[in-house]
Every structure is written in C-alpha cells, then in structure tokens.
Design a protein around this motif. Sequence first.
Motif, PDB file in Angstrom:
ATOM      1  N   ILE A  49      13.392  46.192   4.114  1.00 42.98           N
ATOM      2  CA  ILE A  49      12.250  46.442   3.217  1.00 42.98           C
ATOM      3  C   ILE A  49      12.606  46.094   1.771  1.00 42.98           C
ATOM      4  CG2 ILE A  49      10.726  48.239   2.285  1.00 42.98           C
ATOM      5  CD1 ILE A  49      10.143  47.347   5.216  1.00 42.98           C
ATOM      6  N   PHE A  50      13.749  46.597   1.285  1.00 46.14           N
ATOM      7  CA  PHE A  50      14.139  46.306  -0.097  1.00 46.14           C
ATOM      8  C   PHE A  50      14.420  44.822  -0.298  1.00 46.14           C
ATOM      9  CE2 PHE A  50      15.703  50.902  -0.436  1.00 46.14           C
ATOM     10  CZ  PHE A  50      14.534  51.307  -1.053  1.00 46.14           C
ATOM     11  N   GLY A  51      15.035  44.187   0.691  1.00 47.41           N
ATOM     12  CA  GLY A  51      15.279  42.755   0.595  1.00 47.41           C
ATOM     13  C   GLY A  51      13.980  41.980   0.444  1.00 47.41           C
ATOM     14  N   TYR A  52      12.967  42.390   1.195  1.00 46.63           N
ATOM     15  CA  TYR A  52      11.667  41.715   1.103  1.00 46.63           C
ATOM     16  C   TYR A  52      10.980  42.024  -0.233  1.00 46.63           C
ATOM     17  CZ  TYR A  52       6.840  40.447   1.935  1.00 46.63           C
ATOM     18  OH  TYR A  52       5.589  39.899   1.810  1.00 46.63           O
ATOM     19  N   LEU A  53      10.961  43.293  -0.628  1.00 44.42           N
ATOM     20  CA  LEU A  53      10.258  43.681  -1.854  1.00 44.42           C
ATOM     21  C   LEU A  53      10.902  43.122  -3.122  1.00 44.42           C
ATOM     22  CD1 LEU A  53       9.443  47.437  -1.107  1.00 44.42           C
ATOM     23  CD2 LEU A  53       7.852  45.499  -1.092  1.00 44.42           C
ATOM     24  N   MET A  54      12.223  43.035  -3.146  1.00 44.37           N
ATOM     25  CA  MET A  54      12.912  42.652  -4.377  1.00 44.37           C
ATOM     26  C   MET A  54      13.245  41.162  -4.445  1.00 44.37           C
ATOM     27  SD  MET A  54      15.314  45.989  -4.792  1.00 44.37           S
ATOM     28  CE  MET A  54      15.825  45.639  -6.456  1.00 44.37           C
ATOM     29  N   THR A  55      13.387  40.521  -3.308  1.00 43.90           N
ATOM     30  CA  THR A  55      13.788  39.112  -3.331  1.00 43.90           C
ATOM     31  C   THR A  55      12.833  38.207  -2.569  1.00 43.90           C
ATOM     32  OG1 THR A  55      15.149  39.269  -1.339  1.00 43.90           O
ATOM     33  CG2 THR A  55      16.223  39.774  -3.448  1.00 43.90           C
ATOM     34  N   SER A  56      11.812  38.796  -1.982  1.00 44.76           N
ATOM     35  CA  SER A  56      10.856  38.068  -1.129  1.00 44.76           C
ATOM     36  C   SER A  56      11.557  37.394   0.049  1.00 44.76           C
ATOM     37  CB  SER A  56      10.073  37.025  -1.937  1.00 44.76           C
ATOM     38  OG  SER A  56       9.338  37.651  -2.943  1.00 44.76           O
TER      39      SER A  56
ATOM     40  N   VAL B 246      21.184  45.394  -2.097  1.00 47.43           N
ATOM     41  CA  VAL B 246      20.238  44.333  -2.457  1.00 47.43           C
ATOM     42  C   VAL B 246      20.373  43.989  -3.939  1.00 47.43           C
ATOM     43  CG1 VAL B 246      17.777  43.772  -2.681  1.00 47.43           C
ATOM     44  CG2 VAL B 246      18.622  44.831  -0.587  1.00 47.43           C
ATOM     45  N   VAL B 247      20.490  45.005  -4.792  1.00 43.46           N
ATOM     46  CA  VAL B 247      20.653  44.751  -6.229  1.00 43.46           C
ATOM     47  C   VAL B 247      21.965  44.007  -6.484  1.00 43.46           C
ATOM     48  CG1 VAL B 247      20.998  45.871  -8.472  1.00 43.46           C
ATOM     49  CG2 VAL B 247      19.176  46.652  -6.973  1.00 43.46           C
ATOM     50  N   GLN B 248      23.035  44.401  -5.796  1.00 41.30           N
ATOM     51  CA  GLN B 248      24.314  43.686  -5.949  1.00 41.30           C
ATOM     52  C   GLN B 248      24.167  42.236  -5.512  1.00 41.30           C
ATOM     53  OE1 GLN B 248      27.028  46.091  -3.622  1.00 41.30           O
ATOM     54  NE2 GLN B 248      27.970  46.910  -5.470  1.00 41.30           N
ATOM     55  N   ASP B 249      23.466  42.016  -4.432  1.00 46.79           N
ATOM     56  CA  ASP B 249      23.251  40.647  -3.953  1.00 46.79           C
ATOM     57  C   ASP B 249      22.507  39.826  -4.992  1.00 46.79           C
ATOM     58  OD1 ASP B 249      23.367  38.590  -1.938  1.00 46.79           O
ATOM     59  OD2 ASP B 249      21.216  38.919  -1.646  1.00 46.79           O
ATOM     60  N   ILE B 250      21.501  40.419  -5.613  1.00 51.69           N
ATOM     61  CA  ILE B 250      20.734  39.723  -6.655  1.00 51.69           C
ATOM     62  C   ILE B 250      21.642  39.403  -7.842  1.00 51.69           C
ATOM     63  CG2 ILE B 250      18.907  39.995  -8.377  1.00 51.69           C
ATOM     64  CD1 ILE B 250      17.408  41.693  -6.250  1.00 51.69           C
ATOM     65  N   LEU B 251      22.415  40.394  -8.278  1.00 46.67           N
ATOM     66  CA  LEU B 251      23.283  40.206  -9.447  1.00 46.67           C
ATOM     67  C   LEU B 251      24.403  39.198  -9.177  1.00 46.67           C
ATOM     68  CD1 LEU B 251      23.593  43.892 -10.691  1.00 46.67           C
ATOM     69  CD2 LEU B 251      22.271  42.045 -11.734  1.00 46.67           C
ATOM     70  N   LEU B 252      24.962  39.238  -7.988  1.00 48.38           N
ATOM     71  CA  LEU B 252      26.077  38.340  -7.679  1.00 48.38           C
ATOM     72  C   LEU B 252      25.621  36.927  -7.382  1.00 48.38           C
ATOM     73  CD1 LEU B 252      28.278  40.688  -5.482  1.00 48.38           C
ATOM     74  CD2 LEU B 252      28.719  39.944  -7.833  1.00 48.38           C
ATOM     75  N   SER B 253      24.369  36.762  -6.967  1.00 42.20           N
ATOM     76  CA  SER B 253      23.907  35.415  -6.627  1.00 42.20           C
ATOM     77  C   SER B 253      23.175  34.737  -7.769  1.00 42.20           C
ATOM     78  CB  SER B 253      22.994  35.460  -5.396  1.00 42.20           C
ATOM     79  OG  SER B 253      21.816  36.190  -5.682  1.00 42.20           O
ATOM     80  N   SER B 254      22.814  35.481  -8.803  1.00 37.94           N
ATOM     81  CA  SER B 254      22.101  34.843  -9.917  1.00 37.94           C
ATOM     82  C   SER B 254      23.078  34.058 -10.792  1.00 37.94           C
ATOM     83  CB  SER B 254      21.352  35.872 -10.751  1.00 37.94           C
ATOM     84  OG  SER B 254      22.258  36.741 -11.391  1.00 37.94           O
ATOM     85  N   GLU B 255      22.591  32.992 -11.347  1.00 42.05           N
ATOM     86  CA  GLU B 255      23.442  32.105 -12.132  1.00 42.05           C
ATOM     87  C   GLU B 255      23.823  32.701 -13.472  1.00 42.05           C
ATOM     88  OE1 GLU B 255      23.398  28.241 -11.758  1.00 42.05           O
ATOM     89  OE2 GLU B 255      22.876  28.398  -9.654  1.00 42.05           O
ATOM     90  N   GLY B 256      22.948  33.557 -14.024  1.00 44.27           N
ATOM     91  CA  GLY B 256      23.184  34.152 -15.341  1.00 44.27           C
ATOM     92  C   GLY B 256      24.119  35.294 -15.227  1.00 44.27           C
TER      93      GLY B 256
END
Length: 167
Positions: free
Chosen positions: A102-109, A157-167
């Motif tokens: 659910i969080f993966g879908y809501l936060m990263t589509s 999920v938040v860690q995945d977003i932070l670690l995969s973003s280029e910035g």
Amino acid sequence: MKNSNSSSSKLFTFGLVAAWYSSNIGVLLLNKYLLSNYGFKYPIFLRMCHMTACSLLSYIAIAWMKMPHLLPSAVSGNVSLKYLPVSFNQAIGATTPFFTAIFGYLMTSKREAWLTYITLIPIVTGVIIASGGEPSFHLFGFIMCIGAMAARPLKSVVQDILLSSEG
C-alpha cells in the motif's frame, strides 16, 4: 578450497540469522514479561535500553567486525506488548507485506502484480478473524501494534525513495 569457504560462509550466515531470531524472540518475551507479568510501567525506557544495546552492538559489528547492519525500531510495538499476547502480536506482524504494498503504491505509484495483491487478501482476512476471536483483545494494544507494523514498511519505502533519488 572454494567449497570450504562457501560452507563456512553459509554456516556464518546461518549463525547470524539464528542469533538475530533468538535475540528478537528473547527481547520480545522479556518485554512481555516485564510489562505484563512484572508490572513494569515504562515501555519507552525498555525501548531506550534496547536501542542503546543495539547501537553498541552495531558499532562493534560495523567498526570492528566490518559488518553492515540496519536497525528498525518502534516504541509502539513495545507498548502493544503490555496489552496483547506475544502470539497475537506476531500474528498482526503478518500485515507488514500489506502495508508495504500500500505505501509503495501511495508514495511511489509503484504497482505490484495483481497476484501479489490477491495473495494479501487471505493474510489480512486472517488477521481480522484472529482479532475478532482473540480472547485477550485490547483495542489500544491492537492500535499500537498495527501502528508498529505499519511504521516498518513506511520506513522502508521512504528509505527506498531517499536512496534511489539522484539528489
């Protein structure tokens, strides 16, 4: 030689996994005993002691043994143990994949395969049925436990977003 290194590596990995499971079960049972049976009234203090021990052991593992380590924590999981049996607490833990999807879908589509969502239905249904039939059900403990179970995948999920973003 290669076979010997491979088997000792597997044995070492097995030992680490066994130690991790044993220590988690031990901490869980100790917390349950202290909070429910002994009447200890400070779940946040228990979490602080646990986090301090994890920090020290992690420092030893990282600095001296050169082993990376990731430590999740949730105070609400300890609070829930005061009100819920350990077995029910662990059953509620089965909802973690549901919250991850659910969080993966809501936060990263990010959409999982439909089969993944379908397989989560019996898991969540089982937790709902177990909740209704649990003789020691306590609403506050249940809310705290669900909060802890939801916090873990949210953090992932938040860690995945932070670690995969280029910035």
